[in-house]
Design an enzyme around this catalytic site. Structure first.
Site, PDB file in Angstrom:
ATOM      1  N   SER A 141       0.829  -1.207   0.000  1.00 59.89           N
ATOM      2  CA  SER A 141       0.000   0.000   0.000  1.00 59.89           C
ATOM      3  C   SER A 141       0.866   1.260   0.000  1.00 59.89           C
ATOM      4  O   SER A 141       1.698   1.437  -0.879  1.00 59.89           O
ATOM      5  CB  SER A 141      -0.933  -0.083   1.217  1.00 59.89           C
ATOM      6  OG  SER A 141      -1.729   1.060   1.364  1.00 59.89           O
ATOM      7  N   ASP A 312      -9.960  -4.722  -4.446  1.00 63.54           N
ATOM      8  CA  ASP A 312      -9.243  -3.756  -3.613  1.00 63.54           C
ATOM      9  C   ASP A 312      -9.838  -2.356  -3.778  1.00 63.54           C
ATOM     10  O   ASP A 312      -9.884  -1.824  -4.883  1.00 63.54           O
ATOM     11  CB  ASP A 312      -7.765  -3.762  -4.038  1.00 63.54           C
ATOM     12  CG  ASP A 312      -6.863  -3.034  -3.070  1.00 63.54           C
ATOM     13  OD1 ASP A 312      -7.330  -2.102  -2.397  1.00 63.54           O
ATOM     14  OD2 ASP A 312      -5.681  -3.397  -2.994  1.00 63.54           O
ATOM     15  N   HIS A 341      -7.571  -5.168  -0.115  1.00 62.88           N
ATOM     16  CA  HIS A 341      -6.325  -4.449   0.165  1.00 62.88           C
ATOM     17  C   HIS A 341      -5.474  -5.108   1.244  1.00 62.88           C
ATOM     18  O   HIS A 341      -4.254  -5.066   1.184  1.00 62.88           O
ATOM     19  CB  HIS A 341      -6.663  -3.008   0.573  1.00 62.88           C
ATOM     20  CG  HIS A 341      -5.504  -2.065   0.436  1.00 62.88           C
ATOM     21  ND1 HIS A 341      -4.928  -1.771  -0.783  1.00 62.88           N
ATOM     22  CD2 HIS A 341      -4.793  -1.364   1.371  1.00 62.88           C
ATOM     23  CE1 HIS A 341      -3.927  -0.926  -0.601  1.00 62.88           C
ATOM     24  NE2 HIS A 341      -3.826  -0.667   0.691  1.00 62.88           N
TER      25      HIS A 341
END
Length: 366
Positions: A141, A312, A341
């Protein structure tokens, strides 16, 4: 438990360091120097793998599951020297040489500073400590975003990275669907007023209580899960429900309001750019130009492997496509249809889907 205690709890060796950045922030850095299965010669020099967590989380992400399902432990057992950094402003990086943590000045940062100061300081320290000139980098991320910026703007750090493994990479957020970032954008002034323009969703005894006590009760379980999925995407079958209290007592681990505002500034844009200070003269002070500079990822010479999920909400598949069109040295890519995610750090089958591939790629590039 803190990160060192979790590592020790599972019977692994742990080391903890405080690293000071060029601008005075004190960052927590954790190390698992070797695994349980290969500790017969702890003085042997091992390849370094550095792990960088995402937005609103901490290094605990890499060790929150059982050892056979946590990347930190898996890499240590595979024979690597594992280091896990913490970005400024999270639970383990809330100190400064001379700024008070409750001051506005302390919280005047976003991922710009994490890329400019935090990552270089952490990587330089690891090189000095281990004598290893090169390492492998795994980002999740925002940990990928920081990597994109550092490796495309600071060549001497980029040279230290053998391969960049990007899990749920975030570069452009034009198609982002996460209600959390969208809400920050919509209620920007309210968020600023409510938090005094300082920290955003820090780990407090209140949310620790909610995570470890309330969310483990069946009656609240569903509410906690739905909040979780609303932020990251829905994938209930791939989450170890018995670990939910661990995830929620460590997360969210906090960041600055300015960092959240920075993310919200990038909505609807296909470009990654520096924080907009709001007025041309302020941008001039920070960047020597009246508008925030763009980060050009095509300048990045590091070999990169990417994994993304179709469910996601933060690293949308369309945004990942935009990233792919800009990367030069792309050595591997995989899209996992049902991944959200956080499946990349907490997913039940993440070893089969992602981690063993990371180890295979490292082995093939020695």
């Amino acid at each position: 438990m803190n990160i060192s205690q979790i590592i020790s709890y599972w019977g692994y060796p742990d080391e903890e360091y405080n690293i000071v950045t060029e601008d005075g922030y004190i960052l927590g850095l954790n190390r698992i120097p070797y695994g349980k299965t290969n500790n017969n010669n702890s003085s042997v020099q091992r390849l370094v793998v550095y792990l960088q967590h995402g937005l609103l989380t901490s290094a605990s992400d890499w060790i929150s599951n059982l050892p056979n399902n946590s990347l930190g432990f898996i890499l240590a057992d595979a024979g690597y020297d594992v280091w896990m950094g913490n970005s400024r402003g999270n639970t383990w990086s809330r100190k400064h040489l001379y700024l008070k943590t409750n001051s506005k000045e302390f919280w005047a940062f976003s991922f710009d500073e994490m890329a400019k100061y935090d990552l270089p300081a952490l990587i330089d320290f690891i090189v000095k400590q281990t004598g290893q000139e090169e390492m492998f980098y795994v980002g999740h991320s925002q940990g990928t975003t920081i990597g994109f910026i550092t490796f495309s703007t600071i060549p001497k750090i980029a040279e230290r990275i053998k391969i960049f493994f990007a899990l749920a990479p975030v570069f452009s957020v034009k198609y982002l669907k996460s209600p959390l970032i969208k809400m920050t954008y919509k209620w920007k002034s309210l968020v600023k007023a409510f938090s005094g323009n300082k920290d955003f969703l820090p780990k407090t005894s209140f949310n620790k209580f909610i995570g470890s006590k309330l969310c483990s009760l069946r009656i609240f379980n569903k509410i906690c899960l739905n909040t979780w999925f609303m932020m990251f995407g829905n994938d209930p079958k791939n989450l170890n429900m018995s670990r939910l209290d661990v995830y929620l007592s460590h997360n969210p681990a906090g960041t600055s309001v300015q960092n959240m505002v920075h993310w919200s500034q990038l909505l609807n844009s296909t470009h990654l750019k520096a924080f907009d200070w709001g007025r041309p003269e302020l941008n001039l002070i920070h960047f020597n130009q009246t508008t925030p500079p763009l980060y050009n990822v095509t300048n990045m010479n590091v070999a990169i492997a990417t994994w993304n999920g179709e469910s996601d909400l933060l690293a949308d598949p369309e945004d990942v496509k935009i990233l792919h069109s800009k990367i030069k040295n792309h050595i591997y890519h995989k899209t996992i249809s049902y991944y959200n995610h956080i499946d990349f750090v907490f997913g039940l089958d993440v070893y089969d889907q992602v981690y063993h591939e990371i180890i295979d790629i490292i082995q093939n590039n020695l």
